[in-house]
Design a protein around this motif. Structure first.
Motif, PDB file in Angstrom:
ATOM      1  N   GLN A  19      -7.710   0.405  -0.635  1.00  0.00           N
ATOM      2  CA  GLN A  19      -7.845  -0.869   0.074  1.00  0.00           C
ATOM      3  C   GLN A  19      -9.031  -0.826   1.045  1.00  0.00           C
ATOM      4  O   GLN A  19      -9.747  -1.797   1.201  1.00  0.00           O
ATOM      5  CB  GLN A  19      -6.544  -1.173   0.839  1.00  0.00           C
ATOM      6  CG  GLN A  19      -6.575  -2.519   1.554  1.00  0.00           C
ATOM      7  CD  GLN A  19      -5.214  -2.917   2.110  1.00  0.00           C
ATOM      8  OE1 GLN A  19      -4.260  -2.145   2.111  1.00  0.00           O
ATOM      9  NE2 GLN A  19      -5.130  -4.148   2.578  1.00  0.00           N
ATOM     10  N   ASP A  24      -5.671  -1.187  -4.860  1.00  0.00           N
ATOM     11  CA  ASP A  24      -5.071  -1.790  -3.670  1.00  0.00           C
ATOM     12  C   ASP A  24      -5.992  -2.884  -3.150  1.00  0.00           C
ATOM     13  O   ASP A  24      -6.998  -2.606  -2.503  1.00  0.00           O
ATOM     14  CB  ASP A  24      -4.847  -0.697  -2.614  1.00  0.00           C
ATOM     15  CG  ASP A  24      -3.866  -1.137  -1.542  1.00  0.00           C
ATOM     16  OD1 ASP A  24      -3.511  -2.324  -1.525  1.00  0.00           O
ATOM     17  OD2 ASP A  24      -3.472  -0.281  -0.732  1.00  0.00           O
ATOM     18  N   GLU A  25      -5.652  -4.111  -3.447  1.00  0.00           N
ATOM     19  CA  GLU A  25      -6.474  -5.267  -3.080  1.00  0.00           C
ATOM     20  C   GLU A  25      -7.943  -5.047  -3.440  1.00  0.00           C
ATOM     21  O   GLU A  25      -8.815  -5.039  -2.570  1.00  0.00           O
ATOM     22  CB  GLU A  25      -6.306  -5.581  -1.590  1.00  0.00           C
ATOM     23  CG  GLU A  25      -4.848  -5.844  -1.275  1.00  0.00           C
ATOM     24  CD  GLU A  25      -4.628  -6.483   0.085  1.00  0.00           C
ATOM     25  OE1 GLU A  25      -5.541  -7.170   0.566  1.00  0.00           O
ATOM     26  OE2 GLU A  25      -3.538  -6.305   0.624  1.00  0.00           O
ATOM     27  N   SER A  56       0.843  -1.210   0.000  1.00  0.00           N
ATOM     28  CA  SER A  56       0.000   0.000   0.000  1.00  0.00           C
ATOM     29  C   SER A  56       0.870   1.248   0.000  1.00  0.00           C
ATOM     30  O   SER A  56       0.564   2.229  -0.693  1.00  0.00           O
ATOM     31  CB  SER A  56      -0.918   0.025   1.231  1.00  0.00           C
ATOM     32  OG  SER A  56      -1.842  -1.032   1.169  1.00  0.00           O
TER      33      SER A  56
HETATM   34 MG   LIG Z   1      -2.021  -2.843   1.991  1.00  0.00          MG
END
Ligand SMILES: [Mg+2]
Ligand SMILES: Nc1ncnc2c1ncn2[C@@H]1O[C@H](COP(=O)(O)OP(=O)(O)OP(=O)(O)O)[C@@H](O)[C@H]1O
Length: 230
Positions: free
Chosen positions: A99, A175-176, A54
């Protein structure tokens, strides 16, 4: 390296380092990273929790500053930009799927998607039309008037993605993006994301723990303790 190759490179990262300070303690999170990503490439960033994924994405997305080193995006060096230039550049070139805290909870899916367009200066009418089109593409036609709390996790992820791509960025940073979904939904969401990335010829950087995604992308960059693991 010749000029042609330079132009082809969307992202060039040199000797990038980032640390955080907690009291008197300093944690070195990213250590002297060199990364090159070509235009149109889809890259996954993988690595254990806490390895700096991140942090790296935030630096590339101009949401944070490095301690040292250099990031060049589409021929522009971030270090050389003023704050105003950074915001403009981000709005025009970068779509970010976060995220956590993906969507604004007081706004509907349609409004969440429209906001970046309106910030970019498009009329309400044009923003609405374009947002409806993208939400429809992402299978959210019947969810446009739902607030995030009235949508499933996968629907929220798709809406966050709609918001990230509405301004037709050159670079998508996610992010994810399928982090809190069950495997089947994650695979379906990623399939849609990938089709759009290819269709729009975006360059994409995706942090993920998913083996499925890592098998679907052009290249995997593995981070371990803030260094690239070859
Ligand atoms: Mg992360
Ligand atoms: N604002 C901050 N202040 C202090 N330390 C931080 C901060 N943000 C991140 N860190 C630390 O930096 C390290 C890397 O965090 P980062 O969020 O980049 O990891 P990650 O690879 O994205 O992990 P995950 O897979 O869990 O999302 C962690 O050890 C974290 O505790």
């Amino acid at each position: 390296m010749n000029n042609q190759n330079m132009n082809n490179q969307t992202i060039s990262i040199n000797a990038l380092s980032k640390s955080y300070k907690i009291g008197s303690k300093k944690i070195d999170v990213l250590k002297n990273l060199d990364i090159k990503i070509n235009k149109g490439e889809i890259v996954a960033v993988m690595g254990p929790s806490g390895s700096g994924k991140s942090t790296l994405l935030h630096l590339i997305g101009i949401l944070d500053r490095p301690d040292s080193g250099n990031i060049n995006l589409f021929g522009k060096t971030i270090n050389d930009m003023s704050e105003v230039q950074k915001s403009r550049f981000r709005l025009k070139n970068i779509g970010f799927v976060y995220q956590f805290h993906n969507l604004m909870f007081d706004f509907t899916a349609l409004e969440n998607t429209m906001i970046p367009q309106m910030i970019a200066g498009f009329s309400k009418k044009k923003s609405k039309k374009e947002s409806l089109r993208i939400l429809d593409n992402l299978g959210l036609k019947n969810r446009t008037n739902h607030k995030p709390s009235e949508m499933s996790g996968g629907e929220q992820q798709r809406c966050a993605f709609a918001r990230a791509i509405i301004n037709q960025p050159n670079l998508l940073i996610a992010d994810e993006p399928t982090g809190n979904l069950d495997q089947k939904t994650a695979e379906n969401v990623f399939k849609i994301i990938k089709e759009i990335i290819y269709e729009k010829k975006l360059t994409a950087i995706i942090a993920t723990h998913s083996e499925y995604i890592s098998n679907q992308v052009d290249r995997v960059i593995k981070l371990v303790n803030g260094s690239i693991y070859e």
